[in-house]
Design an enzyme around this catalytic site. Sequence first.
Site, PDB file in Angstrom:
ATOM      1  CE  LYS A 158      -2.395   1.562   3.679  1.00 50.41           C
ATOM      2  NZ  LYS A 158      -3.470   1.694   4.681  1.00 50.41           N
ATOM      3  N   GLY A 208      -5.627   7.843  16.703  1.00 49.21           N
ATOM      4  CA  GLY A 208      -5.110   9.030  16.038  1.00 49.21           C
ATOM      5  C   GLY A 208      -3.595   9.128  15.996  1.00 49.21           C
ATOM      6  CD  GLN A 242     -10.816   4.633  11.903  1.00 49.94           C
ATOM      7  OE1 GLN A 242     -11.319   3.669  12.477  1.00 49.94           O
ATOM      8  NE2 GLN A 242     -10.573   4.611  10.601  1.00 49.94           N
ATOM      9  CB  SER A 261      -4.682   1.306  16.264  1.00 57.19           C
ATOM     10  OG  SER A 261      -4.839   1.072  14.878  1.00 57.19           O
ATOM     11  NE  ARG A 268     -14.174  18.852  12.685  1.00 52.99           N
ATOM     12  CZ  ARG A 268     -14.401  17.841  11.855  1.00 52.99           C
ATOM     13  NH1 ARG A 268     -14.744  18.065  10.593  1.00 52.99           N
ATOM     14  NH2 ARG A 268     -14.316  16.594  12.282  1.00 52.99           N
ATOM     15  NE  ARG A 282      -5.078  -0.728   7.447  1.00 52.81           N
ATOM     16  CZ  ARG A 282      -4.289   0.159   8.001  1.00 52.81           C
ATOM     17  NH1 ARG A 282      -4.663   0.798   9.109  1.00 52.81           N
ATOM     18  NH2 ARG A 282      -3.123   0.461   7.459  1.00 52.81           N
ATOM     19  CG  ASP A 335      -1.506   7.923  12.162  1.00 46.01           C
ATOM     20  OD1 ASP A 335      -1.151   9.072  12.503  1.00 46.01           O
ATOM     21  OD2 ASP A 335      -2.225   7.700  11.180  1.00 46.01           O
ATOM     22  CG  ASP A 367     -14.509  16.952  15.935  1.00 49.39           C
ATOM     23  OD1 ASP A 367     -13.979  15.940  15.459  1.00 49.39           O
ATOM     24  OD2 ASP A 367     -14.248  18.114  15.539  1.00 49.39           O
TER      25      ASP A 367
END
Length: 340
Positions: free
Chosen positions: A71, A227, A143, A300, A167, A115, A229, A165
């Site tokens: 990917k 978040g 997400q 993650s 927003r 995924r 990552d 959020d």
Amino acid sequence: MSKDTLILTERDARKLVSIREAIPLVEEAFKLKALGRVRMPPKIYVEIPEYSGDLRIMPCYIHDKGILAAKIVTVYPLNPSTRNLHTVLATIIVLDREDGKPLAIMDGTWITLVRTSAAGAVAVKWLAPADARILAVIGAGRQGYGQVEAILQVSKHIEEIRVYDIRAEASQALASKFKECVAVAKPVETAREAVEDADIIVTATPSRKPIIYRLWVKNGVHFNCIGADAPGKQELEPRILMDARIFVDDLAQAIYSGEVNVPIATGILSREDIAGEIGEVIAGIKQGRLTRDEITVFVSTGLAVQDAIVADYVYRKALETGIGMRIEFINDGIKAILST
């Protein structure tokens, strides 16, 4: 043997795989990794700071299943607000393991969402309290939606969803999306209001400083940290991690770019503070949650094996259903090259 390559758009991918279908695939991918059945180097990062983005390259070979894929993904957090594009844009190539020819070139943006959401569900299944009732979501982007949809597949006692959020309109939209699924789904005005007394907390923001604090959360809570990552990103006050049993998707990758990357880089945590990888729990190599009152955290970062197993599913289903466009991508191969 055909030299045709199947081309699949994002619209095609949406028809071919759902979050629900991806959950068992991702669970199997984590397990195969833990059992040493996957060849997968850590993802490669290329920073593009002048445009506030980065490029990531993620190859993988699942030899038990004969799946070879790679990917290419970009992450540009400013895209939604300034360019009318998704933050994450991706392309996946599925290759023939015997000769390396491209079997399929497909949009990976939907697959990445699916995924990653599925990984959150797998973590909840294996680490969260079985009687979890309150789900808090920090970050109402794509997400955020995906995590809620996935978690509701595996956590059957959720009665309340709280969304925060920066927003307000995004919080309202996500809460409204799931108001028919649970007794209460509501936007809240602060992160603290969202997470107090929550049983499961999802963080899905691009934050580079803590947005959730230990004082706000109860013992027994489970975190899905989605978040963080990339290096420098973090969403939790390190005190939460110090009090938690931490599981990651991949140890090396998490230390470099996951929720633990800043606390480890600054010496607050060490790699020994990480209990294990989620795949080791699934495979029975390590224990997950030990007591109802302990805090668990799933870090993650996103693995190529997740993309590969889902992309292979999409490719095979496309062949069965006739979805997609075929092109002769490599033409006449070596003969064509020698004749030019």
